[in-house]
Write an enzyme that holds these catalytic residues in place. Structure first.
Site, PDB file in Angstrom:
ATOM      1  N   SER A 109       0.861  -1.183   0.000  1.00  0.00           N
ATOM      2  CA  SER A 109       0.000   0.000   0.000  1.00  0.00           C
ATOM      3  C   SER A 109       0.898   1.234   0.000  1.00  0.00           C
ATOM      4  O   SER A 109       2.094   1.133   0.318  1.00  0.00           O
ATOM      5  CB  SER A 109      -0.868  -0.007   1.268  1.00  0.00           C
ATOM      6  OG  SER A 109      -1.652   1.165   1.338  1.00  0.00           O
ATOM      7  N   TYR A 154      -1.789  -1.555  10.556  1.00  0.00           N
ATOM      8  CA  TYR A 154      -1.907  -1.815   9.112  1.00  0.00           C
ATOM      9  C   TYR A 154      -0.661  -1.317   8.377  1.00  0.00           C
ATOM     10  O   TYR A 154      -0.067  -2.042   7.567  1.00  0.00           O
ATOM     11  CB  TYR A 154      -3.164  -1.118   8.590  1.00  0.00           C
ATOM     12  CG  TYR A 154      -3.403  -1.267   7.108  1.00  0.00           C
ATOM     13  CD1 TYR A 154      -3.850  -2.475   6.574  1.00  0.00           C
ATOM     14  CD2 TYR A 154      -3.207  -0.197   6.235  1.00  0.00           C
ATOM     15  CE1 TYR A 154      -4.086  -2.612   5.204  1.00  0.00           C
ATOM     16  CE2 TYR A 154      -3.442  -0.325   4.867  1.00  0.00           C
ATOM     17  CZ  TYR A 154      -3.884  -1.533   4.357  1.00  0.00           C
ATOM     18  OH  TYR A 154      -4.113  -1.663   3.005  1.00  0.00           O
TER      19      TYR A 154
HETATM   20  N1  LIG Z   1      -8.848  -0.780  -0.950  1.00  0.00           N
HETATM   21  C1  LIG Z   1      -7.808   0.008  -0.826  1.00  0.00           C
HETATM   22  O1  LIG Z   1      -7.913   1.238  -0.889  1.00  0.00           O
HETATM   23  C2  LIG Z   1      -6.438  -0.594  -0.645  1.00  0.00           C
HETATM   24  C3  LIG Z   1      -5.340   0.268  -0.677  1.00  0.00           C
HETATM   25  C4  LIG Z   1      -4.073  -0.265  -0.533  1.00  0.00           C
HETATM   26  C5  LIG Z   1      -3.901  -1.635  -0.380  1.00  0.00           C
HETATM   27  N2  LIG Z   1      -4.994  -2.441  -0.332  1.00  0.00           N
HETATM   28  C6  LIG Z   1      -4.756  -3.871  -0.166  1.00  0.00           C
HETATM   29  O2  LIG Z   1      -5.488  -4.619  -1.122  1.00  0.00           O
HETATM   30  C7  LIG Z   1      -5.814  -5.894  -0.569  1.00  0.00           C
HETATM   31  C8  LIG Z   1      -7.301  -6.162  -0.727  1.00  0.00           C
HETATM   32  O3  LIG Z   1      -8.004  -5.132  -0.065  1.00  0.00           O
HETATM   33  P1  LIG Z   1      -9.546  -4.807  -0.318  1.00  0.00           P
HETATM   34  O4  LIG Z   1      -9.690  -3.362  -0.149  1.00  0.00           O
HETATM   35  O5  LIG Z   1     -10.023  -5.490  -1.525  1.00  0.00           O
HETATM   36  O6  LIG Z   1     -10.161  -5.542   0.993  1.00  0.00           O
HETATM   37  P2  LIG Z   1     -11.589  -6.233   1.182  1.00  0.00           P
HETATM   38  O7  LIG Z   1     -11.799  -6.338   2.646  1.00  0.00           O
HETATM   39  O8  LIG Z   1     -12.598  -5.494   0.379  1.00  0.00           O
HETATM   40  O9  LIG Z   1     -11.352  -7.688   0.572  1.00  0.00           O
HETATM   41  C9  LIG Z   1     -10.369  -8.521   1.163  1.00  0.00           C
HETATM   42  C10 LIG Z   1     -10.612  -9.960   0.780  1.00  0.00           C
HETATM   43  O10 LIG Z   1      -9.604 -10.748   1.441  1.00  0.00           O
HETATM   44  C11 LIG Z   1     -10.240 -11.825   2.141  1.00  0.00           C
HETATM   45  N3  LIG Z   1      -9.448 -12.176   3.327  1.00  0.00           N
HETATM   46  C12 LIG Z   1      -9.100 -11.350   4.345  1.00  0.00           C
HETATM   47  N4  LIG Z   1      -8.427 -12.036   5.288  1.00  0.00           N
HETATM   48  C13 LIG Z   1      -8.343 -13.320   4.853  1.00  0.00           C
HETATM   49  C14 LIG Z   1      -7.783 -14.505   5.392  1.00  0.00           C
HETATM   50  N5  LIG Z   1      -7.191 -14.516   6.606  1.00  0.00           N
HETATM   51  N6  LIG Z   1      -7.854 -15.652   4.683  1.00  0.00           N
HETATM   52  C15 LIG Z   1      -8.483 -15.661   3.481  1.00  0.00           C
HETATM   53  N7  LIG Z   1      -9.060 -14.571   2.928  1.00  0.00           N
HETATM   54  C16 LIG Z   1      -8.984 -13.416   3.600  1.00  0.00           C
HETATM   55  C17 LIG Z   1     -11.618 -11.278   2.499  1.00  0.00           C
HETATM   56  O11 LIG Z   1     -12.546 -12.324   2.786  1.00  0.00           O
HETATM   57  C18 LIG Z   1     -11.972 -10.472   1.257  1.00  0.00           C
HETATM   58  O12 LIG Z   1     -12.566 -11.268   0.265  1.00  0.00           O
HETATM   59  C19 LIG Z   1      -5.378  -5.854   0.906  1.00  0.00           C
HETATM   60  O13 LIG Z   1      -4.128  -6.486   1.045  1.00  0.00           O
HETATM   61  C20 LIG Z   1      -5.247  -4.369   1.170  1.00  0.00           C
HETATM   62  O14 LIG Z   1      -4.320  -4.098   2.194  1.00  0.00           O
HETATM   63  C21 LIG Z   1      -6.250  -1.943  -0.440  1.00  0.00           C
END
Ligand SMILES: NC(=O)c1ccc[n+]([C@@H]2O[C@H](COP(=O)([O-])OP(=O)(O)OC[C@H]3O[C@@H](n4cnc5c(N)ncnc54)[C@H](O)[C@@H]3O)[C@@H](O)[C@H]2O)c1
Length: 261
Positions: free
Chosen positions: A139, A153
């Site tokens: 991120s 985080y």
């Molecule tokens: N959305 C953002 O703005 C953003 C920004 C930077 C980085 N990210 C990164 O992108 C990735 C996805 O984020 P997102 O926003 O889609 O999150 P989200 O919560 O919308 O989706 C996350 C998915 O991961 C699954 N998950 C979480 N923990 C798990 C586990 N222990 N075992 C199996 N599955 C698991 C959840 O069930 C879900 O389907 C993350 O690593 C997050 O840190 C997101």
């Protein structure tokens, strides 16, 4: 199509960024295997199967090393190889450093760092000497910026840059490239939930105010993130390894919110 014939494992692909990545990978011809612990997994996989795509899903918590290893071994024996691993599953719960208990800290460390470690360790034997690619979802939060409530985080996302650098140096000897993606705000269930945590009565105002601080005046989409991931997964990025690539609509660009003509 740039991912034709490639076998791709995507963690956390049931929704959000992971689902955006899965959609783009399928569009480019990959066979996709999702590992996710959400109840939404079954629906996601069935809908994509009904649209004619080659996709499979396994319900598993990536903290469970034994279960993850068992599943990856099944996938590895079925296809004989795994070309692409996207370590996307991750969590973010806001709380200040002073208030956060060790349990919530470890929730972040165990999923974002150790979970990524578990899946990578299990998948590595199936990736050697086939020009494979590993992509870790870091991120901008952690390595570059942070808002309050994000200490745990941010710590994990910065750790994933170290993981990417260290691993890329070792795995280059097996022709495996390892890169990280550093997104700014992408509109996903994670961000929607964080907006609710911030303002229960009017979470939309939180999303709007995030958008207004981004030079492009909007959050990114999971599909835009998917396109970058597909590039890093493909042979078209064959000379890129050990890097963290920012995708943020310019959100880390402004030096101030008030200066400028
Ligand atoms: N959305 C953002 O703005 C953003 C920004 C930077 C980085 N990210 C990164 O992108 C990735 C996805 O984020 P997102 O926003 O889609 O999150 P989200 O919560 O919308 O989706 C996350 C998915 O991961 C699954 N998950 C979480 N923990 C798990 C586990 N222990 N075992 C199996 N599955 C698991 C959840 O069930 C879900 O389907 C993350 O690593 C997050 O840190 C997101």
């Amino acid at each position: 199509m740039k991912l034709n014939g490639k076998i791709a494992v995507v963690t956390g692909g049931a929704m959000g960024n992971g689902l955006g990545i899965v959609n783009v990978f399928l569009k480019y011809g990959a066979k996709v295997i999702i590992l996710d612990y959400s109840d939404k997994l079954e629906n996601t996989v069935n809908e994509l199967k009904n649209s004619g795509y080659e996709i499979d899903g396994y319900k598993v918590d990536i903290r469970n090393k034994e279960e993850v290893t068992k599943i990856i071994n099944q996938v590895g024996s079925k296809y004989g190889k795994i070309n692409i691993l996207v370590n996307n599953a991750g969590v973010c719960k806001l709380d200040t450093f002073e208030n956060m208990d060790d349990e919530l800290r470890d929730f972040h460390f165990d999923i974002n760092i150790k979970g990524t470690w578990n899946v990578t360790k299990a998948t590595l034997p199936y990736m050697k000497n086939i020009n494979a690619s590993i992509i870790n979802l870091s991120s901008v939060t952690g390595p570059m910026v942070a808002d309050s409530g994000e200490v745990a985080y941010a710590t994990t996302k910065a750790a994933l840059i170290g993981f990417t650098k260290g691993l890329s140096r070792e795995l280059v000897d097996y022709s495996i490239r390892v890169n990280a993606i550093m997104p700014g705000y992408i509109l996903t269930p994670m961000v929607e939930n964080m907006a609710v945590e911030t303002n229960k009565e009017n979470s939309n105002s939180v999303i709007n105010s995030i958008a207004s601080a981004i030079p492009m005046k909007r959050l990114g989409t999971p599909e835009e993130l998917g396109e970058l991931t597909a590039f890093l997964a493909s042979d078209e990025s064959s000379y890129i390894t050990g890097q963290g690539i920012v995708i943020d609509g310019g959100s880390t660009l402004p030096e101030t919110m008030s200066m400028g003509v």
